[in-house]
Motif scaffolding. Structure first.
Motif, PDB file in Angstrom:
ATOM      1  N   LEU A 515      -0.398   7.101  -3.147  1.00  0.00           N
ATOM      2  CA  LEU A 515      -1.054   5.876  -3.594  1.00  0.00           C
ATOM      3  C   LEU A 515      -1.790   5.209  -2.436  1.00  0.00           C
ATOM      4  N   ASP A 516      -2.794   4.485  -2.786  1.00  0.00           N
ATOM      5  CA  ASP A 516      -3.535   3.723  -1.777  1.00  0.00           C
ATOM      6  C   ASP A 516      -2.665   2.599  -1.248  1.00  0.00           C
ATOM      7  N   THR A 517      -2.944   2.250  -0.023  1.00  0.00           N
ATOM      8  CA  THR A 517      -2.231   1.131   0.587  1.00  0.00           C
ATOM      9  C   THR A 517      -3.113  -0.107   0.545  1.00  0.00           C
ATOM     10  N   GLY A 518      -2.499  -1.195   0.236  1.00  0.00           N
ATOM     11  CA  GLY A 518      -3.273  -2.420   0.180  1.00  0.00           C
ATOM     12  C   GLY A 518      -2.494  -3.510  -0.500  1.00  0.00           C
ATOM     13  N   LEU A 522      -2.362  -8.636  -8.733  1.00  0.00           N
ATOM     14  CA  LEU A 522      -1.460  -8.296  -9.827  1.00  0.00           C
ATOM     15  C   LEU A 522      -1.931  -8.874 -11.157  1.00  0.00           C
ATOM     16  N   VAL A 525      -4.088  -6.165 -12.833  1.00  0.00           N
ATOM     17  CA  VAL A 525      -3.556  -4.804 -12.985  1.00  0.00           C
ATOM     18  C   VAL A 525      -3.396  -4.489 -14.468  1.00  0.00           C
TER      19      VAL A 525
ATOM     20  N   MET B   3       0.605   2.077 -14.992  1.00  0.00           N
ATOM     21  CA  MET B   3       1.339   1.889 -13.743  1.00  0.00           C
ATOM     22  C   MET B   3       2.391   0.805 -13.919  1.00  0.00           C
ATOM     23  N   MET B   5       4.629  -2.374 -12.897  1.00  0.00           N
ATOM     24  CA  MET B   5       4.267  -3.521 -12.065  1.00  0.00           C
ATOM     25  C   MET B   5       4.976  -3.463 -10.720  1.00  0.00           C
ATOM     26  N   ASP B  61       9.575   2.789   0.105  1.00  0.00           N
ATOM     27  CA  ASP B  61       8.245   2.367  -0.329  1.00  0.00           C
ATOM     28  C   ASP B  61       8.352   1.366  -1.470  1.00  0.00           C
ATOM     29  N   HIS B  63       5.835  -0.292  -4.351  1.00  0.00           N
ATOM     30  CA  HIS B  63       4.528  -0.199  -5.007  1.00  0.00           C
ATOM     31  C   HIS B  63       4.378  -1.366  -5.970  1.00  0.00           C
ATOM     32  N   LEU B  64       3.285  -2.056  -5.841  1.00  0.00           N
ATOM     33  CA  LEU B  64       2.968  -3.157  -6.754  1.00  0.00           C
ATOM     34  C   LEU B  64       1.693  -2.797  -7.495  1.00  0.00           C
ATOM     35  N   GLY B  65       1.800  -2.669  -8.775  1.00  0.00           N
ATOM     36  CA  GLY B  65       0.604  -2.329  -9.560  1.00  0.00           C
ATOM     37  C   GLY B  65       0.008  -1.004  -9.169  1.00  0.00           C
ATOM     38  N   GLY B  66       0.823  -0.056  -8.718  1.00  0.00           N
ATOM     39  CA  GLY B  66       0.305   1.255  -8.362  1.00  0.00           C
ATOM     40  C   GLY B  66      -0.283   1.322  -6.976  1.00  0.00           C
ATOM     41  N   VAL B  67      -0.056   0.322  -6.166  1.00  0.00           N
ATOM     42  CA  VAL B  67      -0.591   0.299  -4.811  1.00  0.00           C
ATOM     43  C   VAL B  67       0.565   0.159  -3.842  1.00  0.00           C
ATOM     44  N   HIS B  68       0.518   0.966  -2.811  1.00  0.00           N
ATOM     45  CA  HIS B  68       1.562   0.907  -1.797  1.00  0.00           C
ATOM     46  C   HIS B  68       1.388  -0.360  -0.976  1.00  0.00           C
ATOM     47  N   VAL B  69       2.455  -1.157  -0.938  1.00  0.00           N
ATOM     48  CA  VAL B  69       2.403  -2.425  -0.218  1.00  0.00           C
ATOM     49  C   VAL B  69       3.342  -2.329   0.970  1.00  0.00           C
ATOM     50  N   ALA B  70       2.790  -2.632   2.133  1.00  0.00           N
ATOM     51  CA  ALA B  70       3.615  -2.577   3.343  1.00  0.00           C
ATOM     52  C   ALA B  70       3.194  -3.705   4.257  1.00  0.00           C
ATOM     53  N   LEU B  77       1.303 -12.280  -0.856  1.00  0.00           N
ATOM     54  CA  LEU B  77       1.803 -11.791  -2.144  1.00  0.00           C
ATOM     55  C   LEU B  77       1.727 -12.877  -3.210  1.00  0.00           C
TER      56      LEU B  77
END
Lengths: 525, 234
Positions: A515-518, A522, A525, B3, B5, B61, B63-70, B77
């Motif tokens: 998955l993309d990072t970012g 929400l 979505v 995806m 949430m 990991d 994931h929020l809404g299909g996106v990796h959050v770090a 947020l």
């Protein structure tokens, strides 16, 4: 004792008079004029005049101009901008739209284009420096069209006079064979009679020599000129209608006269000129009937007993007579003067029954089908009701100057030591004259500088702005930009290849799960 | 592709050398209400802190809404729609109800809209609008805390121990409101010790103990199989 002395003086004056008149003319012919001092400013000057100007406003006419039709009797124009100058004269000018574009009009009307290939025929033009500097056409006695153009002067003059004299101030009835003028000059009365001193205009062929002594009249004249004199520009236009001279000019009767003058020496322009009608001059004293009443010996008073009733009566006939005010406008360095004598406006609604009675339809049928537009114009004439504006005496002059451009006072950057070394051969070139003056080797670029006379260096005489701003940017900045651009491009390409490789291996994003990072929004979505 | 949430994959977190989360795997579908149940000390609140950015995970990991959050900060947020109602309400006790709500207008939502939303879900706050928040009951303070969260138009709402210290009738009332909020499309993760009320309004449930998710499923299924795990069920 007084009588013999007077007779002796008269004889002496009579004997010397021809020399006195002719001397300056000969001197003018032989003496070379000193070169005019260049002006310290730029300018653009235009002047035109006409004694009779007819404008016809009829929007239904298929002519893309306003007014739709116009013509001028004796039209002269002069224009100059310092570098170029032009003069034009036409005793019948159909307005700029037709006069300049007659060929196009003929094509649009379906007329044979070959007949109008040479443009409008009744005109002479002089242009400097690209054309003839003098153009003259006198189609028949008394009808004059003259134009001249030179570096400092442009003029046009035209009109109809019995003596062919159309220039400002009346030129020279003397060469035209008027014996009274010479006598008046001898008695010191020539200036009162119009100051005819410049013997430039030739005599009108076919004009009886003695007739001008008694009666001389200018049917209509128009002159326009632009001159540079003593560091100043003077633009003058003059039109006169119905001027009559009696007894060599002692009595002058001018019908309508309009003069517009603008001049400038580089500063704020000055305006002048006036319009008069009904002017009577006796021995140089002017009596005028103008818009402010009667003017005599410098005094003005109203015309007693004149009411508005005649004007009202004319209005019922569709005729309005007005005396336009002279317009003098000075805005900054631009001056415009418009002088008009009398203006008569005719509304031709009353002529409509007459026009409709004419067999215009039958006339239109006679026109061949190839000239379709002309045919339709003829057929529609019966329904026209044009507004005709007749202006007697019209002169306009416009002058605009621009200040000289001051050189930019910008300091020259100090020359690096390397440049001094490269310039060293230039300074020492005269001493190194033993070396060949031409060489194919790039290192010998300094050799040709030996042709430069001592004390004249090209580079220091360049304006500072040119010395700093000319040429390409310094070379060291270009490789740096190229390097930075290449690095940025490599980073972009490398990142793309990395992602492409990870995708191929099943782990396309920065996340181990592909998955993309970012940080997603929400809410969307 | 639908995806989820929120998706947590093998999330670990620790306070110093004490590891609290030991590989949490949890998925919250979009628009669903998921009740995360577990005994005291199971790591539920720590998980909320990790999800809301208040605490960094040591591994795993999110994931929020299909996106990796770090490494996202809590305010970042919150701006994208993740809002937390923390344990203990955290209202401003010396400000009135209206002033507490007006503070939320600084997030960009007009004050009138904040008030309107709050008073629509909790009409009791309208009666207390001039009252200092610290003088209200625990249930009313919880209502105020939820109102502040709703004012930011959340997409994912984390409710941490909503029922703590409240009377059962008040808890029932609050969870009725949670159901209403969920019907508007908001995804809700409820952290709760007392499972029965939470399961009543939930679509899914998960049980955490010892820093791991030990069971997930439908609320009824969880109630039947994990009753012995969920201590103190209310």
């Amino acid at each position: 004792m007084r009588t013999p002395r007077a007779l002796a003086a008269a004889v002496l004056v009579g004997a010397l008079l021809p020399w006195g008149v002719g001397g300056p003319a000969l001197a003018d012919d032989d003496t070379e004029q000193p070169a005019a001092e260049p002006l310290g400013f730029g300018y653009s000057a235009t002047a035109w005049s006409t004694p009779v100007h007819v404008e016809i406003y009829e929007p239904s006419l298929p002519i893309p101009a306003t007014p739709q039709l116009e013509f001028m009797m004796a039209y002269s124009k002069a224009s100059s901008d310092g570098g170029t100058s032009a003069g034009r004269a036409s005793w019948f000018w159909p307005g700029d739209p037709v006069g300049e574009g007659l060929k196009t009009f003929a094509e649009q009307l379906g007329l044979p284009a070959q007949l109008f290939a040479g443009g409008y025929p009744v005109q002479v033009n002089a242009t400097h420096p690209s054309g003839e500097e003098t153009a003259v056409d006198e189609p028949f006695p008394g009808m004059v069209m003259r134009a001249s153009a030179s570096q400092d002067e442009a003029s046009g003059s035209t009109g109809f006079t019995p003596d062919g004299d159309v220039e400002e101030g009346g030129t020279t009835t003397a060469p035209a064979g008027n014996p009274l003028t010479s006598l008046l000059g001898g008695l010191g009365l020539d200036k009162l009679a119009g100051g005819k001193a410049a013997p430039t205009a030739p005599a009108v062929p076919g004009m009886p020599a003695g007739l001008g002594a008694l009666v001389d009249f200018d049917g209509y004249v128009s002159t326009s000129s632009s001159k540079v004199v003593d560091g100043a520009v003077r633009v003058t236009s003059r039109s006169a209608l119905g001027e009559v001279r009696l007894l060599g000019g002692l009595v002058r009767l001018a019908g309508v006269k309009a003069v517009a003058t603008t001049s400038s020496d580089g500063g704020k322009p000055a305006t002048g000129g006036r319009s008069t009608w009904g002017e009577l001059t006796v021995l140089g004293q002017e009596f005028a009937i103008g818009p402010e009443g009667i003017e005599a010996v410098g005094r003005k008073q109203g015309i007693p007993g004149l009411s508005n009733d005649p004007g009202r009566a004319l209005e019922q006939l569709g005729i309005t007579v007005t005396v336009p005010e002279q317009v003098r406008t000075v805005e900054g360095r631009k001056a415009v003067v418009e002088s008009r004598g009398l203006q008569i406006e005719v509304k031709t609604d009353l002529l409509k029954p007459v026009l409709s009675a004419l067999p215009l339809g039958r006339l239109a049928e006679l026109v061949p089908d190839q000239a379709g537009p002309l045919k339709s114009v003829l057929a529609g004439l019966g329904s026209l009701a044009p507004r005709v504006v007749l202006t007697l005496g019209e002169a306009r002059s416009t002058l605009e100057t621009v200040p000289p451009i001051d050189p930019i006072d910008q300091p020259v950057p100090e020359t690096p030591a390397d440049d001094e070394e490269t310039q060293a051969p230039t300074d020492t070139a005269p001493a190194a004259s033993d070396t060949p003056t031409t060489s194919d080797a790039p290192g010998d670029l300094g050799a040709p500088s030996s042709d430069v006379p001592p004390g004249t260096e090209a580079a220091p005489e360049l304006p500072p702005a040119q010395a700093v701003g000319a040429g390409l940017p310094k070379l060291f900045s270009i490789p740096g930009m190229v390097t930075l651009g290449a690095v940025a491009l490599a980073v972009g390409v490398g990142s793309w290849f990395r992602r492409a490789g990870l995708l191929a291996l099943g782990a396309g994003g920065s996340c181990a799960h592909g998955l993309d990072t970012g940080l997603p929004d929400l809410r969307k979505v | 592709m639908n995806m989820p949430m929120l998706e947590a994959i093998d999330v670990h977190a620790a306070y110093g050398r004490i590891e609290v989360l030991r590989g949490v795997d949890l998925t919250v579908p979009r628009g669903a209400v998921l009740a995360l149940l577990g005994p005291n000390g199971a790591g539920k609140s720590t998980f909320v802190k990790v999800v809301s950015g208040q605490m960094a995970a040591t591994s795993g990991d999110l994931h929020l809404g299909g996106v990796h959050v770090a490494g996202a900060t809590p305010d970042a947020l919150a701006r994208v729609g993740l809002c937390t109602v923390p344990e203990g309400r955290s209202v401003f006790p010396n400000l009135t109800v209206e002033e507490n709500l007006r503070l939320m207008s600084y997030a960009g939502v007009p004050a009138d809209a904040v008030m309107e939303t709050a008073f629509r879900y909790f009409p009791r706050l309208l009666e207390r609008r001039r009252q200092l928040a610290g003088t209200m009951s625990g249930g009313e303070q919880q209502m105020l805390a939820m109102s502040r969260a709703l004012a930011s138009d959340p997409a994912l709402l984390l409710l941490d121990e909503l029922s703590m210290g409240l009377a059962p009738l008040i808890v029932e009332e609050l969870y009725d409101t949670v159901r209403q909020i969920a019907e508007t499309g908001v995804t809700i993760l409820c952290i709760e010790q007392f499972a029965r009320t939470a399961l009543r309004v939930s679509d899914y449930a998960a049980v955490m103990t010892g820093g791991r998710i030990v069971a997930t499923g439908e609320p009824e299924e969880i109630m039947e199989t994990m009753a012995d795990v969920i201590l103190g069920a209310a």
